[in-house]
Scaffold this motif. Structure first.
Motif, mmCIF file in Angstrom:
data_model
loop_
_atom_site.group_PDB
_atom_site.id
_atom_site.type_symbol
_atom_site.label_atom_id
_atom_site.label_comp_id
_atom_site.label_asym_id
_atom_site.label_seq_id
_atom_site.Cartn_x
_atom_site.Cartn_y
_atom_site.Cartn_z
ATOM 1 N N ILE A 128 0.847 -1.190 0.000
ATOM 2 C CA ILE A 128 0.000 0.000 0.000
ATOM 3 C C ILE A 128 0.885 1.243 0.000
ATOM 4 O O ILE A 128 0.560 2.267 -0.600
ATOM 5 N N ILE A 129 2.017 1.151 0.647
ATOM 6 C CA ILE A 129 3.089 2.146 0.553
ATOM 7 C C ILE A 129 4.386 1.383 0.300
ATOM 8 O O ILE A 129 4.438 0.162 0.472
ATOM 9 N N ASN A 130 5.427 2.085 -0.126
ATOM 10 C CA ASN A 130 6.737 1.460 -0.246
ATOM 11 C C ASN A 130 7.408 1.445 1.130
ATOM 12 O O ASN A 130 7.259 2.376 1.919
ATOM 13 N N GLU A 131 8.141 0.378 1.396
ATOM 14 C CA GLU A 131 8.756 0.219 2.712
ATOM 15 C C GLU A 131 9.636 1.406 3.089
ATOM 16 O O GLU A 131 9.636 1.847 4.241
ATOM 17 N N VAL A 132 10.391 1.928 2.121
ATOM 18 C CA VAL A 132 11.331 3.006 2.432
ATOM 19 C C VAL A 132 10.606 4.273 2.905
ATOM 20 O O VAL A 132 11.160 5.063 3.668
ATOM 21 N N GLU A 133 9.364 4.459 2.468
ATOM 22 C CA GLU A 133 8.600 5.617 2.958
ATOM 23 C C GLU A 133 8.395 5.519 4.465
ATOM 24 O O GLU A 133 8.551 6.494 5.202
ATOM 25 N N LEU A 134 8.053 4.325 4.911
ATOM 26 C CA LEU A 134 7.838 4.097 6.344
ATOM 27 C C LEU A 134 9.130 4.254 7.129
ATOM 28 O O LEU A 134 9.157 4.911 8.179
ATOM 29 N N THR A 135 10.207 3.675 6.627
ATOM 30 C CA THR A 135 11.460 3.700 7.395
ATOM 31 C C THR A 135 12.005 5.117 7.524
ATOM 32 O O THR A 135 12.457 5.520 8.604
ATOM 33 N N GLU A 136 11.970 5.886 6.455
ATOM 34 C CA GLU A 136 12.534 7.240 6.506
ATOM 35 C C GLU A 136 11.660 8.179 7.335
ATOM 36 O O GLU A 136 12.184 9.019 8.078
ATOM 37 N N ARG A 137 10.357 8.048 7.219
ATOM 38 C CA ARG A 137 9.453 8.874 8.038
ATOM 39 C C ARG A 137 9.678 8.612 9.520
ATOM 40 O O ARG A 137 9.788 9.540 10.320
ATOM 41 N N THR A 138 9.730 7.339 9.873
ATOM 42 C CA THR A 138 9.839 6.981 11.289
ATOM 43 C C THR A 138 11.173 7.424 11.878
ATOM 44 O O THR A 138 11.217 7.992 12.976
ATOM 45 N N VAL A 139 12.258 7.181 11.169
ATOM 46 C CA VAL A 139 13.580 7.562 11.673
ATOM 47 C C VAL A 139 13.688 9.084 11.810
ATOM 48 O O VAL A 139 14.265 9.581 12.789
ATOM 49 N N ALA A 140 13.123 9.827 10.864
ATOM 50 C CA ALA A 140 13.163 11.294 10.956
ATOM 51 C C ALA A 140 12.421 11.776 12.204
ATOM 52 O O ALA A 140 12.884 12.683 12.915
ATOM 53 N N GLU A 141 11.258 11.176 12.486
ATOM 54 C CA GLU A 141 10.484 11.555 13.671
ATOM 55 C C GLU A 141 11.219 11.174 14.954
ATOM 56 O O GLU A 141 11.260 11.940 15.917
ATOM 57 N N LEU A 193 19.205 0.926 16.454
ATOM 58 C CA LEU A 193 17.856 0.524 16.054
ATOM 59 C C LEU A 193 17.736 0.640 14.539
ATOM 60 O O LEU A 193 18.011 1.690 13.962
ATOM 61 N N SER A 194 17.333 -0.462 13.903
ATOM 62 C CA SER A 194 17.111 -0.483 12.457
ATOM 63 C C SER A 194 15.614 -0.653 12.202
ATOM 64 O O SER A 194 15.000 -1.602 12.694
ATOM 65 N N VAL A 195 15.027 0.275 11.447
ATOM 66 C CA VAL A 195 13.568 0.297 11.226
ATOM 67 C C VAL A 195 13.237 -0.266 9.847
ATOM 68 O O VAL A 195 13.805 0.162 8.829
ATOM 69 N N HIS A 196 12.285 -1.211 9.823
ATOM 70 C CA HIS A 196 11.831 -1.822 8.569
ATOM 71 C C HIS A 196 10.312 -1.954 8.590
ATOM 72 O O HIS A 196 9.660 -1.738 9.614
ATOM 73 N N GLY A 197 9.761 -2.323 7.436
ATOM 74 C CA GLY A 197 8.346 -2.633 7.315
ATOM 75 C C GLY A 197 8.208 -4.052 6.781
ATOM 76 O O GLY A 197 9.020 -4.492 5.965
ATOM 77 N N ASN A 198 7.204 -4.761 7.231
ATOM 78 C CA ASN A 198 7.002 -6.150 6.834
ATOM 79 C C ASN A 198 6.091 -6.224 5.613
ATOM 80 O O ASN A 198 5.401 -5.258 5.276
ATOM 81 N N PHE A 241 2.869 -4.333 8.709
ATOM 82 C CA PHE A 241 2.801 -4.897 7.361
ATOM 83 C C PHE A 241 2.315 -3.823 6.395
ATOM 84 O O PHE A 241 1.181 -3.335 6.527
ATOM 85 N N ILE A 242 3.167 -3.478 5.441
ATOM 86 C CA ILE A 242 2.778 -2.449 4.467
ATOM 87 C C ILE A 242 1.800 -3.010 3.441
ATOM 88 O O ILE A 242 1.306 -2.280 2.581
ATOM 89 N N THR A 243 1.491 -4.311 3.558
ATOM 90 C CA THR A 243 0.512 -4.958 2.674
ATOM 91 C C THR A 243 -0.839 -5.112 3.360
ATOM 92 O O THR A 243 -1.751 -5.724 2.792
ATOM 93 N N ASN A 244 -0.969 -4.566 4.565
ATOM 94 C CA ASN A 244 -2.226 -4.657 5.315
ATOM 95 C C ASN A 244 -2.772 -3.245 5.535
ATOM 96 O O ASN A 244 -2.100 -2.393 6.103
ATOM 97 N N GLU A 245 -3.993 -3.004 5.082
ATOM 98 C CA GLU A 245 -4.566 -1.655 5.126
ATOM 99 C C GLU A 245 -4.656 -1.098 6.544
ATOM 100 O O GLU A 245 -4.325 0.059 6.797
#
Length: 277
Positions: free
Chosen positions: A82-95, A136-141, A236-240
């Protein structure tokens, strides 16, 4: 002294002559000079105390160094959903970086800049050189099954010198994510697992109750770290529903706040029990 008892006689007191204009000005200057002198001494003493405190804090209370890795980056966008994983990782780390910097007790090291293309090995080696207090390494499933959801994290596994401290940090991360509404994956494991790669490069995941030491590599960002090191799968970036909760801008802020609290809790335990460092 005629007519008076000389023992009771007191000579008349000399009358004080009024000051001249010059004397008045001189007296005021001396008075003013005395006040300025006292003020200067007070300022000097304050400066000595203030800069002495800063020197003491700098040398004896150094800030904690936190290493933050936003998974993937550059041409590597990670998993797609639903989103690309890198969008989640970069947003979260910046915050999370913002929260830690506002706290004032932390020095932040980023594995890469936003949008920068660096391999896992390069990012890991950068952290090794900096000797952080925590990583801490941030990823999305992601999954082909769109119903798959929840949070899980992977500390350095059994057999690694930093295994125990990494496991303790991972449990705090899972606790804080559960507090903000995340479902913890893994029955009875409280959202904590160990991750490996077998000889054919296939990923092997085991529950945190499995303390066997396997002759397999773990995730690249966890290797060769001498501090607590944990990789999180935020959602999970594949779960709404997961994306709505932890993949949007607000969702990433919520996850970052949970990670921030876990970092603070872990480091507070070190301050209370220095022998556990």
């Amino acid at each position: 002294m005629k007519g008076k008892n000389w023992r009771e006689y007191e000579p008349p007191k000399k009358q004080r002559q009024p000051r001249t204009t010059y004397e008045q000005r001189s007296h005021r200057r001396k008075r003013k000079g005395g006040l300025l002198g006292k003020l200067k001494i007070a300022v000097i003493l304050f400066a000595i105390g203030y800069f002495g405190f800063l020197a003491y804090y700098t040398f004896f209370h150094k800030p904690y160094t936190i290493a933050l890795d936003a998974g993937h980056g550059g041409v590597d966008i990670g998993a797609e959903g639903i989103i690309n994983e890198v969008e989640l990782t970069e947003r979260t780390v910046a915050e999370l970086q913002t929260l830690l910097e506002e706290d004032g007790r932390f020095r932040i090291i980023l594995s890469r800049k936003e949008g920068e293309d660096m391999s896992i090995t390069e990012r890991n080696e950068k952290f090794q050189k900096k000797h952080p207090d925590l990583m801490l390494s941030v990823h999305g499933n992601a999954s082909d099954d769109s119903s798959a959801n929840g949070f899980e994290c992977y500390p350095s596994p059994p057999g690694y010198e930093n295994h125990e401290v990494s496991l303790a940090f991972a449990r705090l991360l899972a606790e804080e994510m559960e507090t903000v509404g995340a479902k913890l994956r893994g029955s009875g494991t409280e959202g904590v697992r160990f991750g490996y790669y077998d000889s054919s490069g296939e990923k092997v995941l085991v529950d945190s109750t499995d303390m066997e030491i396997y002759d397999m590599d773990t995730f690249g960002m966890l290797k060769n770290m001498d501090c607590p090191a944990v990789l999180v799968e935020q959602c999970f970036i594949t779960n709404e529903q997961d994306v709505a909760e932890f993949g949007t801008e607000e969702g990433c802020k919520k996850a970052a706040a949970a990670y921030y609290r876990a970092i603070c809790r872990y480091l507070e335990t070190l301050e209370e029990n220095p022998a556990t460092e």
